[in-house]
Design a protein around this motif. Sequence first.
Motif, short mmCIF file in Angstrom:
data_model
loop_
_atom_site.label_atom_id
_atom_site.label_comp_id
_atom_site.label_asym_id
_atom_site.label_seq_id
_atom_site.Cartn_x
_atom_site.Cartn_y
_atom_site.Cartn_z
N VAL A 159 21.94 18.02 -5.98
CA VAL A 159 20.94 18.00 -5.04
C VAL A 159 21.36 19.13 -3.88
CG1 VAL A 159 19.70 16.55 -3.50
CG2 VAL A 159 20.18 15.86 -5.68
N GLY A 220 17.99 13.64 -0.98
CA GLY A 220 16.97 14.17 -1.72
C GLY A 220 15.65 13.73 -0.52
N ILE A 227 13.42 14.50 -7.27
CA ILE A 227 14.57 14.39 -8.27
C ILE A 227 13.97 13.65 -9.21
CG2 ILE A 227 16.84 13.22 -8.60
CD1 ILE A 227 17.05 13.42 -5.41
#
Length: 408
Positions: A159, A220, A227
Amino acid sequence: MPGLIVQKYGGSSVATTDLIRNVARRVARVHDRGTRIVGVVSAMGDTTDDLIAVAKRVTSDPPDRELALLLSTGEVVTAALLTMALRTEGYEATALTGFQAGIRTNPVHTKAQILDIEPSRIHRELDTGAIPIIAGYQGWTDDQDIAVLGRGGSDTTAVAIAIALEADRCEILKDVDGVFSADPRIVPNARKLDFISYEEILELARAGSQVLHPRAAELGETYGMPIVVRSSFHEAEGTTIVTGDKMPLEGRERVRAIAHDTDVARITIVGVPDRPGIAYGVFAPIEAAAISVDVIVQNVSHQNVTDISFTVARTDLTRTLRIVEPLAREMQAQDVTSSGTMAKVSIVGSGMVANPGYAARMFGALAESGCNIISITTSEIRITCLIDEAQVPVAVRALHDAFRLDEA
Ligand code: ASP
Ligand code: MG
């Protein structure tokens, strides 16, 4: 539109060389569609556990700096092998360690946090048309030491890389089809969720669901990085993590999932004098050792004496006791007791903010199934009960039924 995605492959998805060759073909397919792709990989199968076990055979108390260096090799092996597999298929690819990928961390060697990413090397590879394959779970510190991010940390690498590269999305590919309403190995009629909010997945991660590393969910959400959690074995859609306001309506109203965690140990300091500064005196040194403390309960005191109970990961139990026992003696506590066989079960759902009654329903379901609740903690959208490990399967099934999570 060319686009850029980051795909992270977990340990079970790269557990054998055959699986690594499958992953290479899957990565190649994305590249063939004209989408630029960066791969992030975990260590093969149980490699990280095996490396920890090897270190423990050499010394009962491995030094953090060298343990981190050792653990970082698992991901490096996968990155090198996946890159070789891609090249054999005729693709340009370059394996990069966390250090080469420019991932800077703080100096907590075995539980480091990513501070920032200097992605020039990754960009250089992408600009030549190559597929960068990055070893997850690691970075380097100001002292040029190698650090690892804590168990499950490759999700966070992925991420963070996606954010640094301003990728269109980050895909987390696993040996499961997505995020489920409960662990399907315990609840056969658990349902795959199409959507879940960042908030909910973060609480599930904190409650011990292994589906996504909590720091990955946090990053995120903070940076608005889309995601997707999906299977590495087939192309089905998986679960998309969205912001709360983008959640389909029915998902907002209810408990979404049951999480459980058996990596729980409990420590109780019995009979501590109840005076200001006691909690600080206990928890500040534990925090300084980068041990995360969870379910904390301090009883109402009787005759100015109280008990403080809290939980830590089982792997941290010995280390924590080593900190707490001398402190307890200093504070003239009566005793320190501990148990390494506890577990947490949790219900999670954004619907809990606005609607009362979830707690009573949870406690009722646990009581009916004969589970004794040892302590309770809550957040806005989660209720967690500490129970005995042996009761986890019964508790999880009872809660899944009580909240009718098998119904769409
Ligand atoms: N290999 C590390 C672990 O097993 C990191 C990861 O897989 O994300 O914890
Ligand atoms: Mg792993």
